[in-house]
Design a protein around this motif. Structure first.
Motif, mmCIF file in Angstrom:
data_model
loop_
_atom_site.group_PDB
_atom_site.id
_atom_site.type_symbol
_atom_site.label_atom_id
_atom_site.label_comp_id
_atom_site.label_asym_id
_atom_site.label_seq_id
_atom_site.Cartn_x
_atom_site.Cartn_y
_atom_site.Cartn_z
ATOM 1 N N LYS A 194 0.816 -1.219 0.000
ATOM 2 C CA LYS A 194 0.000 0.000 0.000
ATOM 3 C C LYS A 194 0.849 1.269 0.000
ATOM 4 C CE LYS A 194 -3.608 -2.499 2.521
ATOM 5 N NZ LYS A 194 -4.342 -2.651 3.798
ATOM 6 N N GLY A 195 2.184 1.081 0.024
ATOM 7 C CA GLY A 195 3.070 2.227 -0.135
ATOM 8 C C GLY A 195 3.799 2.696 1.091
ATOM 9 N N SER A 196 3.368 2.259 2.281
ATOM 10 C CA SER A 196 4.011 2.693 3.523
ATOM 11 C C SER A 196 4.019 1.549 4.521
ATOM 12 C CB SER A 196 3.271 3.877 4.153
ATOM 13 O OG SER A 196 3.189 4.973 3.268
ATOM 14 N N VAL A 197 5.074 1.497 5.331
ATOM 15 C CA VAL A 197 5.134 0.533 6.436
ATOM 16 C C VAL A 197 5.135 1.321 7.742
ATOM 17 C CG1 VAL A 197 6.463 -1.265 7.578
ATOM 18 C CG2 VAL A 197 6.357 -1.203 5.074
ATOM 19 N N TYR A 198 4.242 0.956 8.634
ATOM 20 C CA TYR A 198 4.112 1.642 9.922
ATOM 21 C C TYR A 198 4.769 0.806 11.017
ATOM 22 C CZ TYR A 198 0.755 4.595 7.511
ATOM 23 O OH TYR A 198 0.155 5.467 6.613
ATOM 24 N N LEU A 199 5.661 1.433 11.761
ATOM 25 C CA LEU A 199 6.362 0.772 12.853
ATOM 26 C C LEU A 199 6.154 1.556 14.143
ATOM 27 C CD1 LEU A 199 9.802 0.007 11.146
ATOM 28 C CD2 LEU A 199 7.843 -1.532 11.353
ATOM 29 N N PHE A 200 6.145 0.843 15.245
ATOM 30 C CA PHE A 200 6.075 1.505 16.542
ATOM 31 C C PHE A 200 7.487 1.698 17.083
ATOM 32 C CE2 PHE A 200 1.920 -0.570 16.213
ATOM 33 C CZ PHE A 200 1.082 0.511 16.496
ATOM 34 N N GLY A 201 7.757 2.870 17.630
ATOM 35 C CA GLY A 201 9.089 3.161 18.137
ATOM 36 C C GLY A 201 10.044 3.505 17.011
ATOM 37 N N ASN A 202 11.336 3.303 17.274
ATOM 38 C CA ASN A 202 12.343 3.712 16.287
ATOM 39 C C ASN A 202 12.677 2.641 15.253
ATOM 40 O OD1 ASN A 202 13.954 1.899 17.733
ATOM 41 N ND2 ASN A 202 14.989 3.525 18.890
ATOM 42 N N GLY A 203 12.095 1.466 15.386
ATOM 43 C CA GLY A 203 12.323 0.405 14.400
ATOM 44 C C GLY A 203 13.642 -0.313 14.559
ATOM 45 N N HIS A 204 14.314 -0.123 15.693
ATOM 46 C CA HIS A 204 15.638 -0.717 15.893
ATOM 47 C C HIS A 204 15.589 -2.122 16.502
ATOM 48 C CE1 HIS A 204 17.639 3.542 15.977
ATOM 49 N NE2 HIS A 204 17.221 3.173 14.772
ATOM 50 N N GLU A 228 16.075 -23.121 20.965
ATOM 51 C CA GLU A 228 15.729 -21.804 20.436
ATOM 52 C C GLU A 228 16.424 -21.640 19.093
ATOM 53 O OE1 GLU A 228 16.849 -18.921 23.361
ATOM 54 O OE2 GLU A 228 15.227 -19.485 24.735
ATOM 55 N N VAL A 229 15.687 -21.157 18.096
ATOM 56 C CA VAL A 229 16.273 -21.095 16.758
ATOM 57 C C VAL A 229 15.666 -19.966 15.935
ATOM 58 C CG1 VAL A 229 14.610 -22.759 15.799
ATOM 59 C CG2 VAL A 229 16.873 -22.503 14.731
ATOM 60 N N GLY A 230 16.507 -19.375 15.095
ATOM 61 C CA GLY A 230 16.068 -18.350 14.161
ATOM 62 C C GLY A 230 16.768 -18.540 12.830
ATOM 63 N N GLY A 231 16.470 -17.670 11.894
ATOM 64 C CA GLY A 231 17.063 -17.744 10.575
ATOM 65 C C GLY A 231 18.485 -17.192 10.540
ATOM 66 N N PRO A 232 19.111 -17.184 9.358
ATOM 67 C CA PRO A 232 20.521 -16.816 9.243
ATOM 68 C C PRO A 232 20.798 -15.317 9.340
ATOM 69 C CG PRO A 232 19.624 -17.327 7.079
ATOM 70 C CD PRO A 232 18.557 -17.666 8.074
ATOM 71 N N ASP A 233 19.761 -14.471 9.176
ATOM 72 C CA ASP A 233 19.978 -13.026 9.153
ATOM 73 C C ASP A 233 19.237 -12.339 10.301
ATOM 74 O OD1 ASP A 233 21.505 -13.137 6.772
ATOM 75 O OD2 ASP A 233 19.665 -13.213 5.579
ATOM 76 N N ILE A 234 19.989 -11.594 11.112
ATOM 77 C CA ILE A 234 19.394 -10.786 12.175
ATOM 78 C C ILE A 234 19.096 -9.407 11.605
ATOM 79 C CG2 ILE A 234 19.752 -9.760 14.445
ATOM 80 C CD1 ILE A 234 21.607 -12.126 15.089
ATOM 81 N N LEU A 235 17.811 -9.032 11.628
ATOM 82 C CA LEU A 235 17.355 -7.821 10.946
ATOM 83 C C LEU A 235 16.578 -6.927 11.902
ATOM 84 C CD1 LEU A 235 15.934 -9.749 7.873
ATOM 85 C CD2 LEU A 235 18.074 -8.450 7.873
ATOM 86 N N SER A 236 16.726 -5.621 11.739
ATOM 87 C CA SER A 236 15.895 -4.692 12.490
ATOM 88 C C SER A 236 14.534 -4.574 11.805
ATOM 89 C CB SER A 236 16.562 -3.318 12.565
ATOM 90 O OG SER A 236 16.559 -2.695 11.285
ATOM 91 N N HIS A 237 13.555 -4.051 12.540
ATOM 92 C CA HIS A 237 12.248 -3.825 11.923
ATOM 93 C C HIS A 237 12.369 -2.870 10.740
ATOM 94 C CE1 HIS A 237 10.139 -4.889 15.995
ATOM 95 N NE2 HIS A 237 10.645 -5.940 15.392
ATOM 96 N N ASN A 238 13.263 -1.886 10.849
ATOM 97 C CA ASN A 238 13.486 -0.953 9.734
ATOM 98 C C ASN A 238 13.991 -1.690 8.498
ATOM 99 O OD1 ASN A 238 12.731 1.499 10.989
ATOM 100 N ND2 ASN A 238 14.732 1.701 11.965
#
Length: 282
Positions: free
Chosen positions: A162-172, A199-209
């Motif tokens: 829709k053209g925009s992503v809304y995040l709460f806080g600073n997205g860090h 406990e497991v996650g994917g290969p890339d640690i990413l910020s919300h931004n």
């Protein structure tokens, strides 16, 4: 590899588990309410069995001869009026009771990272109540705690379209979501592990931004991220709890709560979120 039963076989992760089962040429049972959704899977070693886990009588005898049960059973987006307690807790409890009765050696359950610290949320309350049952069952068990599925990240993608992503806080805040194919391998590796929790996650640690930028990029949109004050996130949780039924506020409550802190776990796998986004918009 001995006989394996997969519960929740038609879900996002469940289908990857069935695929992994076939790839390993292992003998298995795929339990599903609608086995037609498993039509794409064909193997002489795979039984597709119709079962309604909320009705324990439909499970009688189905786990005889099974060595390991892997359950991904749970509600993500409620559609049929069932509650988290009906499915994430009671359906899994019914399956566990049948596993004990059948002499199953091990039970592997997929919960969520930090679920034990978010019991105030309806979804986590139900999942962790089942984890407690599993721990007291007498069976060997492993609880898998992923950070989040790639499919959960589609919320970012829907906003991006829709053209925009809304995040709460600073997205860090950061997370490393995991692809279903990678998580399926973790589940199968757990069959012979002595670990009771992984406990497991994917290969890339990413910020919300960063996730927002990827979603916008894949959608062919300009980078437009709107940062909202965090008090609005807290107010939104209270609002949906007050004015909406559980089937509506449950997923929103979890998403908004999880966005408030890092959801990072040991890295595993090869699949990239950016590739998933591009594949999802084709």
């Amino acid at each position: 590899m001995k006989k394996i039963a997969i519960a929740g076989a038609t879900g996002y992760l469940g289908k990857y588990l069935v695929g992994q089962l076939i790839e390993l040429n292992a003998e298995g049972i795929a339990l599903a309410r609608n086995t037609e959704k498993l039509a794409a899977f064909d193997s002489k070693n795979l039984q597709k069995v119709k079962a309604e886990l909320t009705r324990p009588e439909s499970l009688k005898g189905l786990l005889n001869g099974v060595d390991t049960v892997i359950s991904t059973v749970g509600i993500t987006r409620q559609k049929d009026g069932l509650t988290y307690m009906d499915v994430d807790y009671q359906a899994n409890k019914n399956l566990l009771n049948e596993a004990v009765e059948a002499g199953v050696r091990k039970f592997i359950y997929v919960s969520v990272l930090n679920g034990q610290n978010m019991k105030q949320l309806k979804i986590c309350e139900a999942k962790e109540r089942f984890v407690d049952e599993l721990k007291n069952s007498g069976l060997n068990y492993t609880v898998i705690r992923p950070t989040g599925f790639f499919s959960d990240m589609k919320d970012f993608l829907e906003m991006a379209k829709k053209g925009s992503v809304y995040l709460f806080g600073n997205g860090h805040k950061k997370l490393n979501p995991i692809h279903g194919a990678d998580l399926a391998k973790v589940c199968f590796d757990a069959i012979e592990t002595d670990k009771t929790e992984i406990e497991v996650g994917g290969p890339d640690i990413l910020s919300h931004n960063q996730i927002a930028e990827m979603a916008l990029q894949a959608s062919g949109k300009k980078i437009k991220i709107v940062h909202l004050p965090d008090f609005l996130r807290k107010a939104s949780i209270g609002f949906v709890r007050t004015f909406f039924p559980q089937k509506t506020y449950g997923p929103v409550e979890f998403f908004l709560t999880a966005m408030a802190f890092d959801m990072v776990a040991p890295k595993f796998g090869t699949h990239k979120l950016i590739d998933f986004f591009y594949d999802s918009v084709k």
